[in-house]
Each structure stands twice: as structure tokens, then as C-alpha cells.
Design a protein around this motif. Structure first.
Motif, short mmCIF file in Angstrom:
data_model
loop_
_atom_site.label_atom_id
_atom_site.label_comp_id
_atom_site.label_asym_id
_atom_site.label_seq_id
_atom_site.Cartn_x
_atom_site.Cartn_y
_atom_site.Cartn_z
N HIS A 157 -2.01 9.34 3.00
CA HIS A 157 -1.72 8.50 1.82
C HIS A 157 -1.94 9.30 0.54
O HIS A 157 -1.09 9.33 -0.36
N ARG A 172 -7.04 1.89 -6.41
CA ARG A 172 -6.60 0.97 -5.37
C ARG A 172 -7.78 0.13 -4.93
O ARG A 172 -8.92 0.61 -4.93
N ASP A 201 -7.91 -2.22 -1.89
CA ASP A 201 -7.29 -2.91 -0.77
C ASP A 201 -8.17 -3.97 -0.12
O ASP A 201 -7.68 -4.81 0.63
N PRO A 257 -3.43 -5.77 -0.26
CA PRO A 257 -3.72 -4.52 -0.94
C PRO A 257 -3.32 -4.62 -2.41
O PRO A 257 -2.50 -5.45 -2.79
N ASP A 262 0.84 -1.20 0.00
CA ASP A 262 0.00 0.00 0.00
C ASP A 262 0.87 1.25 0.00
O ASP A 262 0.44 2.32 0.41
#
Length: 418
Positions: free
Chosen positions: A232, A283, A285, A297, A135
Motif C-alpha cells: 500500500h 489514514r 481505517d 476506511p 482504501d
RNA sequence: GUGGGUGUAGCUCAGUUGGCAGAGCACCGGGUUGUGAUCCCGGUUGUCGCGGGUUCGACCCCCGUCACUCACCCCA
């Protein structure tokens, strides 16, 4: 006479002269250089994979899948997208036990039973990458940058990258509640309410002006991110800026697949007609666990080959072409014909792209064929040249013609070969 | 699934108030019995999407149907 057979609705044939293959390869070029290994998963999978992976609330699963039952009464579905199958293959092979991240690339047809229109087909081609097991926000940036270089490498300048964050299990539920409360106060039709009940985020990207007008002042995920997601996302944007990848914030961006978390993005182009997305991804995850796998992830994208071709056309950029022939052999006479057949085989064995005039045509017709083949050189090989031991080699661009000894022909053409 | 547009030669398209089915390109051959891309000459190619109706007569008008296409929706 029976009606001539046609390709099924929403499908098309890649025909000679098409830049399709070269474009598809070019789109994956940057990923190959970045260590993404080639994989292929089946074109059909258990229906359940897509129902669980793509999301039961999505249009894709509810009304766009080609689903059928095999003779063993198993429900199978032609893949509507690539990520679920590639992740399933990676988990089945236990790739998550090896070095992480696992970086994969793929290409192939996807299937959705939609009404066809410009840039939209029932069988369409995507290329994709998936990076599993990390991640790290730097990986998010790498993935976005790979798509940007893929488009730039083809000469496209009109592709815009829209980026946002959809949050994660820590912050999305609260946001979702707030959005639902907001949507409850709006005047929406029954179908939209039904969608809102299943996934309120999807109402945000409703294209209808009367809906968009009401969404003025709707709560945005970007303002509701938890600290971890915010950090993030800022890290991703920082890496992208350092990489020189221009991105635009898109707080209303929601994609049609339910599995996205955190970083989510779309590549859009203005010249495609009603369909503006040339690629997209994000993404995911939670997807691995959704499929019954371990926590893993992942992030990836898919780029549409047909829409990339449309974008190239819209920008007037020449698509990469097929490799050209170096030599086209024109035989005159029976003895020369026999020699031409073996000569062409020898040229090809030596790595020189070569073809010859089949059909015992006259010189004029054969030269015409040489011209149309796109070859750089025509080799005129008549019976009398065999006797003389040298054949005229004509540069088809300049028209210049020089005799070359037969035993020097192979090395001569090898030198002219790109 | 809902709406609009279009169906005529291999391709792109003309076709007049309803009166013999056309052009350009492409393809093949010849001009030049050993030289393409230019030029000249000749030639091949049609269920006018399909089925009904109106009419002395329909590519043309009417009804139906199918296909393609664009858009909505959604997405690559």
C-alpha cells in the motif's frame, strides 16, 4: 471605569483588511475541484466522541479539551479537531450506504486549552477534507496532492511534505511490542515512561535532545510493515511521484492523534517559529469501528489557517486580498445625495461593487474616502451634474477624469467592473 | 502546567543619575467655497497595565498582581 473587555486568552478577532477569509477559501479550492462536498458538523459534541475517536492517551484528550456540562447533565466538549465530528455526521446520515468514496470538505474553528504562543491559539481555524469508504492508495495520493496544490496555489514554496506509514492491525502490534522492549532499556523520566506505556510510538517524536539521543537505533515501523501495508505504502509513493508531488520519508513521524493507520503525513514550514506544522493528516481505517460504526476506511487532513498566514508572511508572499470596489460615489448637495443613494443601489443590483461617501463631507474629504476605499473609480455627483445630465468619472489610479452621461453611467461602470 | 521577555496616545515606540508626558504614523480641519494618493499649516487623543512600598518628588527604584508575548511540552 471598569477594565475594558478583551478577547479571551488564546483567541483573536479577524479584523477588516485581513486575508483570513480569502486564504481559508483558497486552501479548500483544490478539494472543491476534486469533488469534495462541503459539510458542517457542530462545534461541540458529546465528550465521548473525542475520548473514543481522538484517543484517551493523547494530550488533546487528557489535558487540552474545553469540556462542560449542560443543563441536562450531558458532558459536552468543544471540538479539538474535525475528523471525529465529520465522520460521526457521515455515519449518522448513513452516507456509507451511498456511492464510495464519500468525499467531504469542511472549515471552521477548533478549540484546545493550550498555553498560547506564536501560531498556537485556543480557538484556531482549520480547513479539512475526509475521503471515506475506500482504501485505494490512489486516494491517499490524491488527498496528499490536494494539500500540496492548496499551498502551491497560494504561492507558497517552502512547505515540505513528510510521509510515512504507521502500519495496521496486522503489523503494528508486533512492532509496538518490539519498540516497547527497546524503550524499556532506556533511561527515561517517569512522565515519559507513563506515555510509553500508553502509546510507545509517541515517544519517537519527543523533541528533547536527551531523549532523541537515546532513540538512535530504535526499531522503526517502516522496517516492520506487513506485506499488505508495504505494498500500500509503495503504491501511494508511486502515485505521488507520478503526480509530481515531492515528499520526504519521515520514519519517526508520529501524530498526536491515536486513530491513524498506514499513510500518515505532515506538512511543515520553517518560518513559523517553534510550531512547524502547517497541516497534517493520514489514514484512519479503524476509526469508524472505534466510534461504534461499521468498518469504513478513511483518510483526510487538516490545514491550519493561522499557520498558513504565518507561512505566507514568512515567505513574503502577498496574501489574496478582498475584492475591490469598482465605484465610489461622491455626492455634493442634497439633491445629488438623494440620487447617489439610489444610484449606488442600482449599481450593486447590476453586480457592480459600489459605495458612497456618507456623512455629507466636503469634496476633499469625500475624495479622500474614495481613495481609501480602494475603489477603481470615483463618480463625482453634484447638483449641477444632475442638471447637466453627466457626471465626472475619475480613474483613481491614473487621475484621468471623463464626463459620463447619467443614463450611461450604469453600463459604463459595468464595463469597467472586473 | 513550567520558564524568559514586555506593558507609556488608536498604532509603532522614545523618555537621560528619580525632577513639567514626548515623537512618528493615524484621525479631523484648513491652505484650494468641485477633486484623493504628494506638500504646507493647525487640531483631537494618556488611570505611563493595576495595587502597595521607598522618596521632598516615581514612567523610572522595590514588592505583589494581572495582561500580553516567546519558548518548553504538544500540535494546526
Amino acid at each position: 471605569m471598569a477594565a475594558p473587555l478583551r478577547a479571551p486568552k488564546g483567541t483573536y478577532d479577524v479584523l477588516p483588511g485581513s486575508p483570513f477569509l480569502a486564504v481559508r477559501e483558497a486552501l479548500l479550492g483544490p478539494a472543491a475541484l476534486a469533488g469534495y462536498d462541503y459539510v458542517e458538523a457542530p462545534v461541540f459534541e458529546d465528550t465521548e466522541l473525542f475520548a473514543r475517536g481522538v484517543g484517551a492517551s493523547t494530550d488533546i484528550v487528557t489535558k487540552e479539551m474545553f469540556t462542560f456540562t449542560d443543563r441536562g447533565d450531558r458532558s459536552l466538549t468543544l471540538r479539538p479537531e474535525g475528523t471525529a465530528g465529520v465522520l460521526r455526521a457521515a455515519l449518522q446520515a448513513g452516507l456509507q450506504h451511498g456511492q464510495l468514496p464519500v468525499k467531504l470538505r469542511y472549515a471552521g474553528p477548533m478549540f484546545r486549552a493550550e498555553r498560547p504562543q506564536a501560531g498556537r491559539f485556543r480557538q484556531f481555524q482549520q480547513v479539512g477534507v475526509e475521503a471515506l469508504g475506500s482504501d485505494d492508495p490512489a486516494l491517499d495520493a490524491e488527498v496528499v496532492a490536494l494539500a500540496a496544490s492548496a499551498y502551491a496555489g497560494l504561492g507558497l514554496t517552502g512547505v515540505r511534505a513528510l510521509v510515512t506509514s504507521l502500519g495496521d492491525a496486522a503489523c503494528r502490534p508486533a512492532y509496538r511490542e518490539a519498540l516497547t522492549a527497546f524503550l524499556d532499556g532506556l533511561d527515561l523520566d517517569a512522565e515519559t515512561r507513563r506515555r510509553a506505556a500508553i502509546n510507545p510510538l509517541r515517544v519517537l517524536d519527543d523533541g528533547r535532545p536527551e531523549v532523541q539521543a537515546q532513540l538512535e537505533g530504535a526499531p522503526l515501523m517502516a522496517d516492520a510493515l506487513c506485506d499488505a501495508c508495504r505494498a500500500h505504502h509503495e503504491a501511494v509513493l508511486g502515485h505521488l511521484a507520478a503526480l509530481g508531488v515531492a515528499v520526504e520519508p519521515a520514519p519517526r513521524l508520529v501524530r498526536g492523534l491515536d486513530y491513524y493507520t498506514r499513510t500518515t503525513f505532515e506538512f511543515v514550514h520553517g518560518g513559523l517559529g517553534a510550531q512547524s506544522a502547517v497541516g497534517g493528516g493520514g489514514r484512519y481505517d479503524g476509526l469508524s469501528q472505534e466510534l461504534g460504526g461499521p468498518p469504513l476506511p478513511g483518510i483526510g487532513w487538516a490545514l491550519g489557517v493561522e499557520r498558513t498566514l504565518l507561512a505566507l508572511e514568512a515567505e513574503g508572499v502577498a496574501a489574496p486580498g478582498a475584492p475591490r470596489l469598482t465605484a465610489f460615489v461622491v455626492p455634493l448637495g442634497a439633491a445629488a445625495k438623494a440620487r447617489a443613494v439610489t444610484l449606488v443601489a442600482e449599481l450593486r443590483a447590476a453586480g457592480v461593487a459600489a459605495d458612497l461617501a456618507y456623512g455629507d463631507r466636503g469634496l476633499k474629504g469625500a475624495m479622500k474616502a474614495a481613495d481609501r476605499s480602494g475603489a477603481a473609480y470615483a463618480v463625482v455627483l453634484g447638483d449641477r451634474d444632475l442638471e447637466a445630465g453627466a457626471a465626472p468619472v475619475k480613474d483613481l489610479r491614473t487621475g484621468e477624469q471623463t464626463p459620463v452621461a447619467l443614463d450611461a453611467l450604469l453600463t459604463h461602470l459595468q464595463e469597467q467592473s472586473p
